[in-house]
Design a protein around this motif. Structure first.
Motif, PDB file in Angstrom:
ATOM      1  N   LYS A 117       0.784  -1.226   0.014  1.00 61.55           N
ATOM      2  CA  LYS A 117      -0.126  -0.022  -0.063  1.00 61.55           C
ATOM      3  C   LYS A 117       0.965   1.011   0.167  1.00 61.55           C
ATOM      4  O   LYS A 117       2.006   1.304   0.505  1.00 61.55           O
ATOM      5  N   ILE A 118       0.316   2.475  -0.705  1.00 62.35           N
ATOM      6  CA  ILE A 118       1.113   3.621  -0.498  1.00 62.35           C
ATOM      7  C   ILE A 118       0.082   4.489   0.506  1.00 62.35           C
ATOM      8  O   ILE A 118      -1.110   4.554   0.120  1.00 62.35           O
ATOM      9  N   ARG A 119       0.625   4.670   1.495  1.00 59.10           N
ATOM     10  CA  ARG A 119      -0.279   5.342   2.615  1.00 59.10           C
ATOM     11  C   ARG A 119       0.159   6.454   3.119  1.00 59.10           C
ATOM     12  O   ARG A 119       1.767   6.652   3.094  1.00 59.10           O
ATOM     13  N   LEU A 120      -0.259   7.061   4.364  1.00 58.66           N
ATOM     14  CA  LEU A 120       0.065   8.093   5.380  1.00 58.66           C
ATOM     15  C   LEU A 120       0.710   7.447   6.488  1.00 58.66           C
ATOM     16  O   LEU A 120      -0.129   6.464   7.074  1.00 58.66           O
ATOM     17  N   ALA A 121       1.953   8.087   7.108  1.00 66.42           N
ATOM     18  CA  ALA A 121       2.080   7.684   8.263  1.00 66.42           C
ATOM     19  C   ALA A 121       2.296   8.920   9.061  1.00 66.42           C
ATOM     20  O   ALA A 121       2.976  10.090   8.570  1.00 66.42           O
ATOM     21  N   ARG A 122       1.717   9.106  10.180  1.00 71.11           N
ATOM     22  CA  ARG A 122       1.340  10.328  11.144  1.00 71.11           C
ATOM     23  C   ARG A 122       2.731  10.765  11.929  1.00 71.11           C
ATOM     24  O   ARG A 122       3.452   9.696  12.368  1.00 71.11           O
ATOM     25  N   ILE A 153       2.267  19.326  -0.380  1.00 72.26           N
ATOM     26  CA  ILE A 153       2.499  17.808  -0.902  1.00 72.26           C
ATOM     27  C   ILE A 153       3.893  17.607  -1.753  1.00 72.26           C
ATOM     28  O   ILE A 153       4.052  18.180  -2.746  1.00 72.26           O
ATOM     29  N   ASN A 154       5.051  17.090  -1.152  1.00 71.06           N
ATOM     30  CA  ASN A 154       6.116  16.854  -1.606  1.00 71.06           C
ATOM     31  C   ASN A 154       6.413  15.470  -1.737  1.00 71.06           C
ATOM     32  O   ASN A 154       6.658  14.849  -0.537  1.00 71.06           O
ATOM     33  N   PHE A 155       6.759  14.966  -2.634  1.00 68.95           N
ATOM     34  CA  PHE A 155       6.973  13.578  -2.916  1.00 68.95           C
ATOM     35  C   PHE A 155       7.630  13.413  -4.022  1.00 68.95           C
ATOM     36  O   PHE A 155       7.472  14.065  -5.109  1.00 68.95           O
ATOM     37  N   ASP A 156       8.567  12.212  -4.479  1.00 65.90           N
ATOM     38  CA  ASP A 156       9.077  11.449  -5.424  1.00 65.90           C
ATOM     39  C   ASP A 156       8.223  11.069  -6.292  1.00 65.90           C
ATOM     40  O   ASP A 156       7.590  10.081  -6.185  1.00 65.90           O
ATOM     41  N   PHE A 207       4.928   6.610  -9.241  1.00 70.50           N
ATOM     42  CA  PHE A 207       4.619   6.047 -10.496  1.00 70.50           C
ATOM     43  C   PHE A 207       5.284   4.742 -10.836  1.00 70.50           C
ATOM     44  O   PHE A 207       4.376   3.825 -11.009  1.00 70.50           O
ATOM     45  N   GLN A 208       6.655   4.426 -10.216  1.00 71.44           N
ATOM     46  CA  GLN A 208       6.901   3.187 -10.385  1.00 71.44           C
ATOM     47  C   GLN A 208       6.161   2.197  -9.659  1.00 71.44           C
ATOM     48  O   GLN A 208       5.756   0.961  -9.966  1.00 71.44           O
ATOM     49  N   TRP A 209       6.041   2.601  -8.288  1.00 76.72           N
ATOM     50  CA  TRP A 209       5.280   1.617  -7.472  1.00 76.72           C
ATOM     51  C   TRP A 209       4.002   1.483  -7.801  1.00 76.72           C
ATOM     52  O   TRP A 209       3.439   0.353  -7.877  1.00 76.72           O
ATOM     53  N   MET A 210       3.070   2.247  -8.505  1.00 81.98           N
ATOM     54  CA  MET A 210       1.776   2.315  -9.058  1.00 81.98           C
ATOM     55  C   MET A 210       1.926   1.177 -10.180  1.00 81.98           C
ATOM     56  O   MET A 210       1.041   0.096 -10.287  1.00 81.98           O
ATOM     57  N   TYR A 236      -2.733  10.320 -13.650  1.00 78.06           N
ATOM     58  CA  TYR A 236      -2.999  10.516 -14.768  1.00 78.06           C
ATOM     59  C   TYR A 236      -1.629   9.868 -15.885  1.00 78.06           C
ATOM     60  O   TYR A 236      -2.129   9.499 -17.008  1.00 78.06           O
ATOM     61  N   ARG A 237      -0.684  10.072 -15.426  1.00 71.71           N
ATOM     62  CA  ARG A 237       0.310   9.533 -15.897  1.00 71.71           C
ATOM     63  C   ARG A 237       0.365   8.087 -16.061  1.00 71.71           C
ATOM     64  O   ARG A 237       0.884   7.529 -17.208  1.00 71.71           O
ATOM     65  N   ARG A 238      -0.005   7.320 -14.901  1.00 71.00           N
ATOM     66  CA  ARG A 238      -0.196   5.820 -15.171  1.00 71.00           C
ATOM     67  C   ARG A 238      -1.187   5.483 -16.188  1.00 71.00           C
ATOM     68  O   ARG A 238      -0.906   4.607 -17.052  1.00 71.00           O
ATOM     69  N   HIS A 239      -2.291   6.304 -16.047  1.00 73.21           N
ATOM     70  CA  HIS A 239      -3.326   6.163 -17.213  1.00 73.21           C
ATOM     71  C   HIS A 239      -2.944   6.025 -18.531  1.00 73.21           C
ATOM     72  O   HIS A 239      -3.039   5.324 -19.369  1.00 73.21           O
TER      73      HIS A 239
END
Length: 183
Positions: A4-9, A49-52, A57-60, A81-84
């Motif tokens: 899963k790609i998720r949030l950690a507090r 929102i700051n992320f690689d 995309f690779q994980w998706m 959208y890029r994945r699509h």
């Protein structure tokens, strides 16, 4: 293993900041994770929102499933959208150049919307500040006018009192003369 790609507090009470992570779906929220992709700060306006995006995309593409919140963030930044588009390229529906051109066009449009929102927030803040300043100026002028009115009332109240005190000795003097005349 379901990934899963998720949030950690993290962060202090009532000022949470989240890490966007890739983790086994069975691990706890703030527990062990495979990779940290970036951060999410909902305390700013608009949220930061700051992320690689390339790693996300690779994980998706490898089958990682985002949670609802992360899916909204990935959609907001264009990873979904890029994945699509990439799936369309893999199936042969469009060429890679077309997909890249569409993605760049979408990113430019999205960036202009975000910048418009930021400018709108700044202009609203400035307008509210000016309105508060004008309201404060009106209150200040009203108070100054009330003080001037009180001073004028004091002067007006003391002026007739002086006139009556001046009239009283004259009346007493006139009264004294009349008693002398009678005698």
């Amino acid at each position: 293993m379901a990934v899963k790609i998720r949030l950690a507090r993290r962060g202090r009470k009532k000022a949470a900041i989240y890490d966007i992570i890739v983790a086994d779906s069975r691990s706890p929220r703030d527990g062990k994770f495979i990779e940290k992709l970036g951060t999410y700060n909902p305390n700013t306006n608009p949220a930061s929102i700051n992320f690689d995006q390339d790693k996300a995309f690779q994980w998706m593409m490898n089958g990682a499933q985002p949670t609802d919140t992360v899916k909204a963030m990935l959609s907001y930044t264009g990873v979904l959208y890029r994945r699509h588009l990439q799936i369309g390229v893999i199936k042969g529906a469009i060429s890679q150049e077309t997909a890249d051109a569409r993605l760049e066009e979408w990113k430019k449009e999205k960036e202009s919307k975000i910048e418009g929102k930021r400018q709108g927030l700044v202009s609203d803040k400035e307008a509210k500040r000016k309105a508060a300043l004008e309201a404060e100026t009106k209150v200040k002028e009203a108070r100054a006018e009330a003080i001037r009115q009180r001073e004028a009332d004091k002067v007006a109240a003391s002026a007739p009192a002086e006139e009556t005190t001046e009239e009283a000795p004259e009346a007493a003097a006139e009264g004294g003369e009349s008693t002398e005349e009678q005698a």
